[in-house]
Design an enzyme around this catalytic site. Structure first.
Site, PDB file in Angstrom:
ATOM      1  N   HIS A 220      -4.290   1.206   5.289  1.00 24.91           N
ATOM      2  CA  HIS A 220      -3.396   1.797   6.290  1.00 24.91           C
ATOM      3  C   HIS A 220      -4.115   1.928   7.630  1.00 24.91           C
ATOM      4  CE1 HIS A 220      -1.539   5.550   8.125  1.00 24.91           C
ATOM      5  NE2 HIS A 220      -0.531   4.698   8.099  1.00 24.91           N
TER       6      HIS A 220
ATOM      7  N   GLU B 226      -4.107  -1.388   9.421  1.00 27.46           N
ATOM      8  CA  GLU B 226      -2.795  -1.651  10.023  1.00 27.46           C
ATOM      9  C   GLU B 226      -2.698  -1.009  11.407  1.00 27.46           C
ATOM     10  OE1 GLU B 226       1.154   0.546  10.361  1.00 27.46           O
ATOM     11  OE2 GLU B 226       0.530   0.522   8.255  1.00 27.46           O
TER      12      GLU B 226
END
Length: 425
Positions: free
Chosen positions: A46, A49
């Site tokens: 995450h 990202e």
């Protein structure tokens, strides 16, 4: 006509030209998510990202933000347990710029120190935001509990203390391991020239290296569990969960129909009983969360603390009745029509085409024509639903999460036997 092929480095590509479309959708799907992490680096997929939007060798974070705005502002990303997706929905004349931007972000991000520390703080604020949302907590924490210690149960965002310890080198090494050609799918759908796009994708994404392969994880073992968290709020949030199918199981269309009838629509049995008849919940719904190796089936309700036991009893009653009677002919017809309508409407969107094509190619190794999917939905019979209810919905093997105001607690709710007693009526 949908076409599938590979770049010279092995990246899978699916192209779906749509006549008379006014837009084009482009997505990069990387097979990496929180399930590929360890406890010590949970949340790193995450974090990547976020960081790829923060500067490359030739673009600063501000330049990336400006270029996203220049092509309409519809470039975004998300991380799930199994995949990280970067996608855009733009006008045809902006596709070339979008492909160049996304490939630069994914191949040449620099993870500048100042941006890295700033983004860690932002991610930690995001973690706090989710923890402040009881409806998120009741789902995420129960999934973690029933699959513990398997990484498929990890929180996608990770925990604050873990994220805080990430280094730029951690990010680089994780990305080097998982952002490889054999784990990437490129999906294009809408108004574009396939020949031109094929050449551009080769030029833009041909640099991705090929890995030697990473061993697949074993399936998690479902263990019935109870999770309770007190929050000073008005409602009690309830999540009941059952072991379920993976996302390539032959019963997947049966479960879509089953879900629609049991709790997945505004005329479902759970909705009509618990909200419309009993009037004890504003939100009541069910859904499946399926992955490559495993799946769960959730039933959620938000109620006044005084109605917790009544709600759980009603959930159990509806499950028992449905498992005994099965769906009526009218329920089957209505559910199928709702599902087919949703699929057809999704099929009218270039973004919907891009997403479904990439998803199917990743899961099944090929794109499945919509007509074939509609036929499989139509083939679901009453006996299929009854079999699924009998096999998967054993009340004595459910897990449950309760998050919210615990002033009602009796001292018995720490025990699963208490829950099973309520579910059994």
């Amino acid at each position: 006509m949908v076409s599938e092929y590979r770049l010279t480095n092995g990246i899978k590509v699916v192209c779906d030209p749509i006549a008379n479309s006014n837009s084009v959708a482009f997505g990069v799907w990387v097979t990496v998510g929180s399930q590929n992490e360890k406890k010590e680096n949970n949340g790193i997929a995450h974090m990547i990202e976020h960081m790829v939007f923060k500067g490359t060798k030739k673009r600063s974070a501000v330049q990336i933000a400006d270029e996203i705005a220049d092509v309409g502002g519809n470039i975004d990303a998300y991380t799930s347990k199994e995949v990280t997706s970067y996608y855009a929905w733009v006008l045809p004349e902006n596709l070339n710029k979008t492909i160049d931007l996304l490939s630069d972000m994914l191949l040449h991000s620099q993870f500048f120190e100042e941006e890295f520390e700033k983004e860690k703080s932002i991610v930690m604020e995001e973690i706090d935001m989710y923890k402040d949302s009881p409806e998120d907590v009741v789902h995420e924490m129960l999934q973690k509990k029933v699959w513990e210690p398997h990484p498929l149960g990890f929180l996608i965002s990770g925990e604050r203390d873990t994220v805080e310890k990430f280094t730029r080198e951690d990010i680089r090494q994780f990305m080097k391991t998982y952002y490889t050609a054999d784990r990437i799918i490129l999906s294009v759908a809408g108004n574009f020239n396939p020949t031109e796009v094929t050449a551009q994708l080769e030029e833009a994404f041909g640099e991705f290296p090929v890995s030697k392969g990473i061993a697949e994880l074993d399936a998690p073992v479902f263990k019935p569990a109870i999770y309770i968290e007190e929050k000073d709020i008005e409602q009690m949030h309830i999540n009941l969960v059952f072991d379920s199918i993976n996302n390539i199981a032959k019963e997947r269309y049966t479960f879509v129909v089953l879900n629609s009838i049991l709790g997945g629509s505004v005329n479902s049995r759970m909705f009509m009983k618990i909200r419309e008849e009993m009037g004890i919940a504003y939100a009541i719904y069910s859904y499946g969360s399926s992955y490559r190796k495993a799946g769960l089936f959730h039933i959620y309700a938000g109620v006044n603390p005084s109605q917790v036991e009544n709600c759980i009893r009603a959930m159990g009653e509806q499950i028992r009745l449905f498992a005994k009677e099965g769906p009526t002919k009218a329920e089957l017809i209505r559910a199928k029509e709702q599902i087919k309508t949703d699929l057809m409407i999704q099929g009218e969107s270039t973004k919907g085409h891009m997403n479904s094509n990439a998803k199917e190619l990743r899961q099944f190794g090929k794109v499945i024509p919509l007509r074939h999917t509609l036929d499989l939905v139509n083939q679901v019979e009453r006996e299929d639903v009854l079999y699924a209810m009998e096999r998967y919905f054993t009340l004595e093997k459910a897990g449950i999460a309760l998050v919210g105001n615990l002033e009602w607690r009796t001292g018995r709710e720490e025990s699963l036997e208490w829950i099973y007693g309520l579910l059994a009526g």
